[in-house]
Design a protein around this motif. Structure first.
Motif, PDB file in Angstrom:
ATOM      1  N   VAL A  25       0.871  -1.174   0.000  1.00 27.74           N
ATOM      2  CA  VAL A  25       0.000   0.000   0.000  1.00 27.74           C
ATOM      3  C   VAL A  25       0.908   1.224   0.000  1.00 27.74           C
ATOM      4  CG1 VAL A  25      -1.805   1.275   1.203  1.00 27.74           C
ATOM      5  CG2 VAL A  25      -1.804  -1.225   1.251  1.00 27.74           C
ATOM      6  N   THR A  26       0.784   2.039  -1.014  1.00 28.34           N
ATOM      7  CA  THR A  26       1.650   3.200  -1.151  1.00 28.34           C
ATOM      8  C   THR A  26       0.820   4.438  -1.437  1.00 28.34           C
ATOM      9  OG1 THR A  26       3.709   3.967  -2.202  1.00 28.34           O
ATOM     10  CG2 THR A  26       2.068   2.919  -3.645  1.00 28.34           C
ATOM     11  N   GLY A  27       1.505   5.561  -1.557  1.00 27.61           N
ATOM     12  CA  GLY A  27       0.811   6.822  -1.801  1.00 27.61           C
ATOM     13  C   GLY A  27       1.540   7.952  -1.115  1.00 27.61           C
ATOM     14  N   PRO A  28       1.134   9.191  -1.347  1.00 26.28           N
ATOM     15  CA  PRO A  28       1.824  10.350  -0.769  1.00 26.28           C
ATOM     16  C   PRO A  28       1.706  10.392   0.744  1.00 26.28           C
ATOM     17  CG  PRO A  28      -0.227  11.019  -1.804  1.00 26.28           C
ATOM     18  CD  PRO A  28      -0.010   9.582  -2.190  1.00 26.28           C
ATOM     19  N   ASN A  29       2.645  11.071   1.379  1.00 26.55           N
ATOM     20  CA  ASN A  29       2.593  11.256   2.824  1.00 26.55           C
ATOM     21  C   ASN A  29       1.307  11.955   3.223  1.00 26.55           C
ATOM     22  OD1 ASN A  29       5.138  10.109   3.184  1.00 26.55           O
ATOM     23  ND2 ASN A  29       6.179  12.081   2.974  1.00 26.55           N
ATOM     24  N   GLY A  30       0.693  11.474   4.311  1.00 23.75           N
ATOM     25  CA  GLY A  30      -0.549  12.063   4.783  1.00 23.75           C
ATOM     26  C   GLY A  30      -1.785  11.625   4.027  1.00 23.75           C
ATOM     27  N   ILE A  87      -0.293  -3.870  -5.931  1.00 24.96           N
ATOM     28  CA  ILE A  87      -0.025  -2.565  -5.332  1.00 24.96           C
ATOM     29  C   ILE A  87      -1.328  -1.783  -5.256  1.00 24.96           C
ATOM     30  CG2 ILE A  87       1.176  -0.359  -5.594  1.00 24.96           C
ATOM     31  CD1 ILE A  87       3.404  -1.847  -7.052  1.00 24.96           C
ATOM     32  N   ALA A  88      -1.591  -1.190  -4.077  1.00 22.63           N
ATOM     33  CA  ALA A  88      -2.737  -0.299  -3.897  1.00 22.63           C
ATOM     34  C   ALA A  88      -2.210   1.096  -3.609  1.00 22.63           C
ATOM     35  CB  ALA A  88      -3.615  -0.787  -2.743  1.00 22.63           C
ATOM     36  N   VAL A  89      -2.805   2.087  -4.227  1.00 22.64           N
ATOM     37  CA  VAL A  89      -2.400   3.478  -4.037  1.00 22.64           C
ATOM     38  C   VAL A  89      -3.500   4.224  -3.285  1.00 22.64           C
ATOM     39  CG1 VAL A  89      -1.699   5.625  -5.154  1.00 22.64           C
ATOM     40  CG2 VAL A  89      -1.042   3.426  -6.166  1.00 22.64           C
ATOM     41  N   ILE A  90      -3.125   4.780  -2.122  1.00 25.57           N
ATOM     42  CA  ILE A  90      -4.040   5.562  -1.302  1.00 25.57           C
ATOM     43  C   ILE A  90      -3.593   7.022  -1.340  1.00 25.57           C
ATOM     44  CG2 ILE A  90      -4.962   5.943   1.022  1.00 25.57           C
ATOM     45  CD1 ILE A  90      -5.897   3.325   0.023  1.00 25.57           C
ATOM     46  N   ALA A  91      -4.501   7.929  -1.655  1.00 23.89           N
ATOM     47  CA  ALA A  91      -4.188   9.358  -1.670  1.00 23.89           C
ATOM     48  C   ALA A  91      -5.418  10.143  -1.233  1.00 23.89           C
ATOM     49  CB  ALA A  91      -3.744   9.809  -3.063  1.00 23.89           C
ATOM     50  N   ASN A  92      -5.210  11.090  -0.326  1.00 25.46           N
ATOM     51  CA  ASN A  92      -6.311  11.909   0.187  1.00 25.46           C
ATOM     52  C   ASN A  92      -7.451  11.061   0.746  1.00 25.46           C
ATOM     53  OD1 ASN A  92      -5.026  14.367  -0.599  1.00 25.46           O
ATOM     54  ND2 ASN A  92      -5.737  14.020  -2.700  1.00 25.46           N
ATOM     55  N   GLY A  93      -7.094   9.898   1.291  1.00 28.39           N
ATOM     56  CA  GLY A  93      -8.086   9.040   1.913  1.00 28.39           C
ATOM     57  C   GLY A  93      -8.832   8.118   0.984  1.00 28.39           C
ATOM     58  N   CYS A 145       7.753  13.456  -5.701  1.00 27.70           N
ATOM     59  CA  CYS A 145       6.637  13.029  -4.843  1.00 27.70           C
ATOM     60  C   CYS A 145       7.083  12.139  -3.703  1.00 27.70           C
ATOM     61  CB  CYS A 145       5.575  12.313  -5.680  1.00 27.70           C
ATOM     62  SG  CYS A 145       4.741  13.412  -6.837  1.00 27.70           S
ATOM     63  N   GLY A 146       8.382  11.851  -3.610  1.00 28.30           N
ATOM     64  CA  GLY A 146       8.869  11.070  -2.486  1.00 28.30           C
ATOM     65  C   GLY A 146       8.651   9.589  -2.585  1.00 28.30           C
ATOM     66  N   PHE A 147       8.398   9.068  -3.797  1.00 23.39           N
ATOM     67  CA  PHE A 147       8.170   7.634  -3.956  1.00 23.39           C
ATOM     68  C   PHE A 147       9.449   6.893  -4.301  1.00 23.39           C
ATOM     69  CE2 PHE A 147       3.630   6.643  -3.952  1.00 23.39           C
ATOM     70  CZ  PHE A 147       3.157   7.919  -3.725  1.00 23.39           C
TER      71      PHE A 147
END
Length: 241
Positions: A35-40, A205-211, A234-236
């Motif tokens: 599970v990945t995605g931007p911080n926060g 892979i699952a991408v989570i962003a802004n909830g 983007c820090g990935f």
């Protein structure tokens, strides 16, 4: 099999902030999911919801068809869910050998304890009788925690940003440990991470962003697109954070 059905999590009451928004996700038996995605974006919150550290505002979480949404952390641990923290706790007065036996649920022979420590890149002679206290580095404590999860009979192992705060050598050993776990396929593994080397181990892979769950699919489908879209800024990718 783990199933999340329309899971949401809000803090601050009715007018609060929604951290996780209507996420539905399935993790099959033996699957290695990153599970990945931007911080926060909600990645760690999702992991805590699965473990029961936080409870969903709405939706369901099922394990092998059993609704575990209302179960406590302890109850989930008893049915085979394990969790490795970003910053593992320390236990003054408890040795690595004792901690491994506690995780296993019965006294482990010395050779089995040594094997678990060796699997995470630690010399068993040096660490078997070491206390889990401040004399150990963050990377050492993290690898011992991973060894305790390997000593348990888990249906689902969750690792929340295992690379966070550790040195490059320890990170390399973690990657090798996860490669071993991936090959064995004896349980389902969910890793919260934005490290490219860890993502390359994934089945899916699952991408989570802004909830929100932005996308989920096989590594072959998601990884190349993720790298091309997000890049360095983007820090990935790149080194540990």
């Amino acid at each position: 099999m783990l199933e999340l059905k329309n899971v949401s999590f809000t803090v601050g009451g009715d007018d609060g902030h929604e951290i996780i928004n209507n996420v539905s996700l399935t993790v099959n038996d033996g699957e290695f999911l990153i599970v990945t995605g931007p911080n926060g974006g909600g990645k760690s919150t999702l992991a805590r919801l699965i473990m029961g550290i936080e409870k969903p505002t709405s939706g369901q979480i099922l394990l092998d068809g059993q609704d575990i949404t209302s179960l406590s952390v302890t109850e989930r641990a008893r049915i085979g869910v394990g969790y490795a923290f970003q910053q593992p706790p320390r236990f003054k007065g408890i040795t690595a050998r004792r901690l491994l036996s506690l995780a296993h649920g019965s006294e482990l022979p010395e050779d089995e304890c040594c094997a678990y420590l060796t699997n995470v890149g630690l010399c068993s002679r040096d660490y078997l009788n070491r206390e889990i206290d401040t004399s150990l580095s963050g990377g050492e404590v993290k690898r011992i925690e991973i060894a305790t999860l390997m000593a348990r009979k888990l249906k689902l192992a969750i690792f929340d940003e295992p690379e966070a705060g550790i040195d490059l050598w320890s990170f390399t050993m973690l990657v090798e440990t996860f490669k071993t776990m991936s090959r064995r396929k004896h349980n389902s593994v969910v890793i919260i991470s934005h490290q490219e080397r860890i993502m390359q181990l994934a089945d899916n892979i699952a991408v989570i962003a802004n909830g929100y769950l932005k996308t989920v699919g096989s590594k072959a489908e998601v990884f190349p697109k993720l790298m091309s879209e997000l890049g360095e800024s983007c820090g990935f990718r790149g080194g540990n954070e």
